[in-house]
Design a protein around this motif. Structure first.
Motif, PDB file in Angstrom:
ATOM      1  N   ILE A 143       0.707  -1.141   0.141  1.00 28.13           N
ATOM      2  CA  ILE A 143      -0.028   0.131   0.083  1.00 28.13           C
ATOM      3  C   ILE A 143       0.973   1.180   0.132  1.00 28.13           C
ATOM      4  O   ILE A 143       1.702   1.219   0.964  1.00 28.13           O
ATOM      5  N   LEU A 144       0.576   2.328  -0.924  1.00 25.64           N
ATOM      6  CA  LEU A 144       1.503   3.499  -0.876  1.00 25.64           C
ATOM      7  C   LEU A 144       0.368   4.468  -0.078  1.00 25.64           C
ATOM      8  O   LEU A 144      -0.711   4.484  -0.196  1.00 25.64           O
ATOM      9  N   ILE A 145       1.243   5.347   0.606  1.00 20.94           N
ATOM     10  CA  ILE A 145       0.703   6.485   1.331  1.00 20.94           C
ATOM     11  C   ILE A 145       1.078   7.717   0.258  1.00 20.94           C
ATOM     12  O   ILE A 145       2.219   8.071   0.581  1.00 20.94           O
ATOM     13  N   LEU A 146       0.217   8.315  -0.031  1.00 20.93           N
ATOM     14  CA  LEU A 146       0.579   9.551  -0.830  1.00 20.93           C
ATOM     15  C   LEU A 146      -0.254  10.596  -0.675  1.00 20.93           C
ATOM     16  O   LEU A 146      -1.294  10.804  -0.061  1.00 20.93           O
ATOM     17  N   SER A 147       0.339  11.807  -0.978  1.00 20.50           N
ATOM     18  CA  SER A 147      -0.312  13.199  -0.951  1.00 20.50           C
ATOM     19  C   SER A 147       0.446  14.167  -1.643  1.00 20.50           C
ATOM     20  O   SER A 147       1.632  14.120  -1.607  1.00 20.50           O
ATOM     21  N   VAL A 201       7.344  -1.266   6.841  1.00 17.61           N
ATOM     22  CA  VAL A 201       7.013   0.475   6.492  1.00 17.61           C
ATOM     23  C   VAL A 201       8.421   0.720   5.808  1.00 17.61           C
ATOM     24  O   VAL A 201       9.447   0.506   6.450  1.00 17.61           O
ATOM     25  N   MET A 202       8.134   1.160   4.746  1.00 21.59           N
ATOM     26  CA  MET A 202       9.126   1.456   3.857  1.00 21.59           C
ATOM     27  C   MET A 202       9.198   3.287   3.721  1.00 21.59           C
ATOM     28  O   MET A 202       8.079   3.399   3.375  1.00 21.59           O
ATOM     29  N   ASP A 203      10.173   3.955   4.207  1.00 19.60           N
ATOM     30  CA  ASP A 203      10.353   5.489   3.891  1.00 19.60           C
ATOM     31  C   ASP A 203      11.026   5.485   2.856  1.00 19.60           C
ATOM     32  O   ASP A 203      11.998   5.597   2.904  1.00 19.60           O
ATOM     33  N   VAL A 204      10.253   6.042   1.776  1.00 17.46           N
ATOM     34  CA  VAL A 204      11.336   6.553   0.449  1.00 17.46           C
ATOM     35  C   VAL A 204      11.257   7.952   0.455  1.00 17.46           C
ATOM     36  O   VAL A 204      11.597   8.445  -0.518  1.00 17.46           O
ATOM     37  N   ASP A 205      10.811   8.581   1.703  1.00 15.46           N
ATOM     38  CA  ASP A 205      11.037  10.189   1.630  1.00 15.46           C
ATOM     39  C   ASP A 205      12.639  10.411   2.096  1.00 15.46           C
ATOM     40  O   ASP A 205      13.246  10.244   3.104  1.00 15.46           O
ATOM     41  N   ILE A 206      13.340  10.495   0.789  1.00 17.75           N
ATOM     42  CA  ILE A 206      14.940  10.508   1.122  1.00 17.75           C
ATOM     43  C   ILE A 206      15.284  11.694   1.629  1.00 17.75           C
ATOM     44  O   ILE A 206      16.359  11.654   2.391  1.00 17.75           O
ATOM     45  N   CYS A 207      14.731  12.784   1.261  1.00 17.71           N
ATOM     46  CA  CYS A 207      15.287  14.095   1.831  1.00 17.71           C
ATOM     47  C   CYS A 207      14.883  14.356   3.220  1.00 17.71           C
ATOM     48  O   CYS A 207      15.382  15.408   3.969  1.00 17.71           O
ATOM     49  N   GLY A 208      13.640  13.874   3.633  1.00 15.86           N
ATOM     50  CA  GLY A 208      13.219  14.267   5.027  1.00 15.86           C
ATOM     51  C   GLY A 208      12.504  13.021   5.608  1.00 15.86           C
ATOM     52  O   GLY A 208      10.994  13.103   5.662  1.00 15.86           O
ATOM     53  N   PRO A 209      13.221  11.918   6.011  1.00 15.04           N
ATOM     54  CA  PRO A 209      12.694  10.726   6.427  1.00 15.04           C
ATOM     55  C   PRO A 209      12.088  11.067   7.972  1.00 15.04           C
ATOM     56  O   PRO A 209      12.772  11.799   8.704  1.00 15.04           O
ATOM     57  N   SER A 210      10.814  10.812   8.163  1.00 19.46           N
ATOM     58  CA  SER A 210      10.322  10.814   9.369  1.00 19.46           C
ATOM     59  C   SER A 210       9.959   9.554  10.049  1.00 19.46           C
ATOM     60  O   SER A 210       9.742   9.595  11.177  1.00 19.46           O
ATOM     61  N   ILE A 211       9.786   8.465   9.522  1.00 23.06           N
ATOM     62  CA  ILE A 211       9.256   7.421  10.212  1.00 23.06           C
ATOM     63  C   ILE A 211      10.177   6.776  11.235  1.00 23.06           C
ATOM     64  O   ILE A 211       9.480   6.655  12.440  1.00 23.06           O
ATOM     65  N   PRO A 212      11.661   6.974  11.235  1.00 25.37           N
ATOM     66  CA  PRO A 212      12.341   6.426  12.514  1.00 25.37           C
ATOM     67  C   PRO A 212      12.289   7.203  13.685  1.00 25.37           C
ATOM     68  O   PRO A 212      11.895   6.440  14.644  1.00 25.37           O
ATOM     69  N   ASP A 234       2.325  -9.247   5.728  1.00 26.99           N
ATOM     70  CA  ASP A 234       1.063  -9.316   5.340  1.00 26.99           C
ATOM     71  C   ASP A 234       0.931  -7.742   4.739  1.00 26.99           C
ATOM     72  O   ASP A 234       0.364  -7.755   3.917  1.00 26.99           O
ATOM     73  N   TYR A 235       1.674  -6.884   5.139  1.00 25.41           N
ATOM     74  CA  TYR A 235       1.285  -5.362   4.749  1.00 25.41           C
ATOM     75  C   TYR A 235       2.892  -4.738   4.689  1.00 25.41           C
ATOM     76  O   TYR A 235       3.657  -4.791   5.353  1.00 25.41           O
ATOM     77  N   LEU A 236       2.978  -4.283   3.442  1.00 23.89           N
ATOM     78  CA  LEU A 236       4.203  -3.262   3.369  1.00 23.89           C
ATOM     79  C   LEU A 236       3.696  -1.791   3.029  1.00 23.89           C
ATOM     80  O   LEU A 236       2.884  -1.662   2.052  1.00 23.89           O
ATOM     81  N   LEU A 237       3.828  -0.991   3.925  1.00 22.06           N
ATOM     82  CA  LEU A 237       3.291   0.323   3.721  1.00 22.06           C
ATOM     83  C   LEU A 237       4.482   1.144   3.348  1.00 22.06           C
ATOM     84  O   LEU A 237       5.578   1.231   3.570  1.00 22.06           O
ATOM     85  N   VAL A 238       4.236   1.895   2.220  1.00 23.56           N
ATOM     86  CA  VAL A 238       5.406   2.672   1.553  1.00 23.56           C
ATOM     87  C   VAL A 238       4.862   4.288   1.789  1.00 23.56           C
ATOM     88  O   VAL A 238       3.993   4.759   1.355  1.00 23.56           O
ATOM     89  N   ASP A 239       5.779   4.958   2.658  1.00 26.82           N
ATOM     90  CA  ASP A 239       5.616   6.281   3.054  1.00 26.82           C
ATOM     91  C   ASP A 239       6.444   7.243   2.007  1.00 26.82           C
ATOM     92  O   ASP A 239       7.370   6.941   1.679  1.00 26.82           O
ATOM     93  N   THR A 240       5.613   7.950   1.315  1.00 23.03           N
ATOM     94  CA  THR A 240       6.241   8.777   0.231  1.00 23.03           C
ATOM     95  C   THR A 240       6.427  10.252   0.675  1.00 23.03           C
ATOM     96  O   THR A 240       5.925  10.724   1.413  1.00 23.03           O
ATOM     97  N   PRO A 241       7.392  11.068  -0.143  1.00 24.94           N
ATOM     98  CA  PRO A 241       7.800  12.366  -0.006  1.00 24.94           C
ATOM     99  C   PRO A 241       6.444  12.971  -0.817  1.00 24.94           C
ATOM    100  O   PRO A 241       5.695  12.468  -1.606  1.00 24.94           O
ATOM    101  N   PRO A 242       6.341  14.310  -0.538  1.00 22.53           N
ATOM    102  CA  PRO A 242       5.275  15.077  -1.049  1.00 22.53           C
ATOM    103  C   PRO A 242       5.586  15.431  -2.657  1.00 22.53           C
ATOM    104  O   PRO A 242       6.902  15.337  -3.170  1.00 22.53           O
ATOM    105  N   GLY A 243       4.669  15.439  -3.423  1.00 26.12           N
ATOM    106  CA  GLY A 243       4.846  15.994  -4.676  1.00 26.12           C
ATOM    107  C   GLY A 243       4.586  14.799  -5.906  1.00 26.12           C
ATOM    108  O   GLY A 243       4.033  13.622  -5.660  1.00 26.12           O
TER     109      GLY A 243
END
Lengths: 266, 326
Positions: B66-70, B98-109, B175-184
């Motif tokens: 599942i991607l989390i987008l905005s 949970v995979m954090d692909v916001d490379i320039c502003g990671p918040s998940i950790p 069961d689930y891989l959530l992908v947190d993305t940067p804006p844009g």
């Protein structure tokens, strides 16, 4: 050079998204214009441009003049705005671009816009430290901007990203004019009790840690958002006149005073 | 759209009309004439990315992605991602990544309270950082020498990193891989989509806040999903309303002058998953990396969130198991 008639260039940066870069840019532009300055606003957030909406100019378009693109004039022309939003056919259109295309667009924004004489050019940026930021830093290798205003919200999750942006500024030798803490406290309209929705004080602590000036905290004012959203319905009164009545106007007058002072001192 | 490759071996930034270092035209188009990269591009292997089968094999044991987008920043993508993760992980049988692909502003950790962890690399790949027995995370933050370091990377380098996250991380059975993305709507989004296409994305959950300035960007993101062929699981309106802790009076911090998320969902023909009110305690919990489900089970935000979590589960075709608790 396209920047020769521009006295001061100020960037608005933040590592974090949604902290109010565009709101701060707008208010900085309005408060500088209120002091009689000629202000230009350049929006390099290509995939999420907010400036057309912030200035109530979504229906306007950019025209080609003899010297280049003519930016959109707001109100009596004290503020001029350039954004990719003006170039889209439909406001819902998405701009799905990878880095090289974004870089090219920013280069064009830097070379092809006929700003005319300006006292201040304020550049609104997208969140992060990537293509757009590297490109704009490259464009300004010769003409050094006066500096950057870094925006943050108080909570640690936001300052963690903004610290990265401060380190970015250090790396590219960008002068930091100061830090603005946005969304600092919210006054309940029912009981006038102030709640720190996103905690408080984080910006100040960070400013001290990095040895940069803390320009001030800006509270959450739903009326400002409302003013932006409904500006078209309010008839003849210009955005600038409306803003002068806003509760945030005195806060930003102080911030822009400091910005002017620091820019002039250079 | 050419597939993405590691292009960090280019010797100069690509020119204005770069056909993309992986396209059929790479090194041959008009724009390539005079580009310092021309020789590299012209000799690079063409065709589909050879790493995609490797990624597909690596991710074959993951049931739902599942991607989390905005389109907009700061609307609560990461907060929502972590809440969704904690929400799924309430059931001990469910394995969540949970995979954090916001490379320039990671918040998940930071939000998960594992900011100071580092990753371990073994022969079989990188192991993700575990927050709980059934909840693991991956972010670039774990690889930074100092936590305040800026990652000043252009697109191709970010793409290379995202590929490593997919190809080299030992996610195991999830069961689930959530992908947190940067804006844009840019490099990260295109890469994740093209790299995951083969292994199948269940869809995207889109987050917004109520005001039109945010909806404007979110509208763009929904259009992006349509263009890219990503199914939209639904829209969540975050920061909707605020209940004053001292007088219990409710007010709108961010005014929904144009009908908010619900009206946008209707307009764009996507499912509206619900409203989550602001709660200052959620922000505090994020700062300290706690699970809000454990810390403040009585918060109105948590109640709305649980409903959203259930709806997301239903959208991806899983049975709800939180029902009996509420």
């Amino acid at each position: 050079m396209p920047f020769e008639d521009i006295k001061h260039i100020v960037l608005v940066l933040s590592g974090k998204g949604g902290v109010g870069k565009s709101s701060v840019t707008t208010q900085l532009a309005l408060s500088l214009a209120a002091k009689g300055n000629q202000v230009g606003v350049l929006d390099i957030d290509l995939t999420g441009p907010s400036m057309p909406r912030m200035f109530g100019a979504e229906a306007k378009t950019v025209v080609q003049g003899p010297k280049g693109w003519l930016p959109v004039s707001i109100g009596d022309g004290k503020i001029k705005v350039m954004s990719l939003g003006f170039l889209l056919n439909d406001r819902g259109d998405s701009v799905v671009w990878r880095g090289p295309k974004k870089t090219a667009m920013i280069r064009q924004f830097c070379t092809d816009v006929a700003w005319g004489p300006l006292d201040y050019l304020i550049i609104d940026t997208p969140p992060g430290t990537s293509d757009e930021h590297i490109s704009i830093a490259e464009q300004f290798q010769d003409v050094k901007p006066d500096g950057a205003v870094v925006v943050t919200t108080p909570q640690a999750v936001a300052t963690a990203d903004v610290r990265k942006e401060l380190n970015f500024c250090k790396k590219v030798e960008m002068n930091v004019l100061g830090i603005v803490e946005n969304m600092s406290g919210y006054v309940c309209p029912h009981c006038a009790e102030c709640t720190n929705i996103f905690s408080s004080g984080g910006g100040k602590v960070m400013a001290e840690e990095f040895g940069v000036e803390f320009l001030g905290s800006v509270p959450i004012d739903p009326k400002f958002g409302q003013m932006i959203e409904t500006q078209k319905d309010s008839g003849s009164e210009s955005l600038l006149e409306q803003y002068k009545k806003s509760g945030l106007y005195p806060v930003f007058t102080k911030i822009s005073d400091r910005v002017i002072e620091k820019c002039e001192a250079k | 759209m050419p597939s993405i490759e590691e292009t960090s071996d280019l010797i100069a930034p690509p020119p204005e009309h770069c056909p993309g270092p992986e396209g059929e035209q790479a090194g041959k188009a008009d724009a390539c004439a005079g580009c310092p990269n021309q020789a590299i591009c012209a000799s690079a292997p063409k065709g589909p990315d050879p790493d995609i089968p490797l990624i597909t094999a690596r991710l074959s044991n993951i049931k739902h992605k599942i991607l989390i987008l905005s389109g907009k920043g700061g609307v609560g993508k990461s907060t929502f991602t972590s809440m969704l993760a904690w929400g799924f992980a309430l059931n001990e049988e469910t394995q969540v990544g949970v995979m954090d692909v916001d490379i320039c502003g990671p918040s998940i950790p930071k939000m998960m309270g594992v900011e100071d962890e580092a990753i371990h690399v073994s022969a079989s790949g990188m192991s993700p950082v575990y927050v709980a027995d059934n909840l693991c995370t991956m972010s670039i933050q774990y690889m930074l020498p100092s936590k305040d370091d800026a990652v000043i990377w252009r697109g191709p380098k970010k793409n290379g990193m995202i590929k490593r996250f997919l190809k080299d991380v030992e996610w195991g059975e999830l069961d689930y891989l959530l992908v947190d993305t940067p804006p844009g709507t840019s490099d990260e989004h295109l890469s994740v989509n093209s790299l995951l296409k083969e292994s199948g994305i269940d869809g995207a959950v889109i987050i917004t806040t109520p005001q039109e300035v945010a909806l404007l960007d979110v509208r763009k993101e929904i259009n992006f999903c349509k263009k890219a062929g990503i199914k939209v699981l639904g829209l969540v309106e975050n920061m909707a309303g605020f209940v004053c802790p001292s007088c219990e009076g409710s007010s709108e911090v961010f005014m929904a002058t144009t009908g908010g998320g619900e009206a946008l969902a209707k307009e764009m023909g996507v499912e509206f998953l619900g409203r989550v009110p602001l709660d200052p305690r959620i922000g505090v919990a994020c700062d300290y990396g706690e699970s809000f489900f454990d810390a403040y089970p009585d918060s109105p935000s948590i109640k709305s969130l649980k409903k959203v979590v259930e709806k997301v589960k239903m959208q991806v075709g899983e049975e709800g198991d939180l029902e009996e608790e509420s």
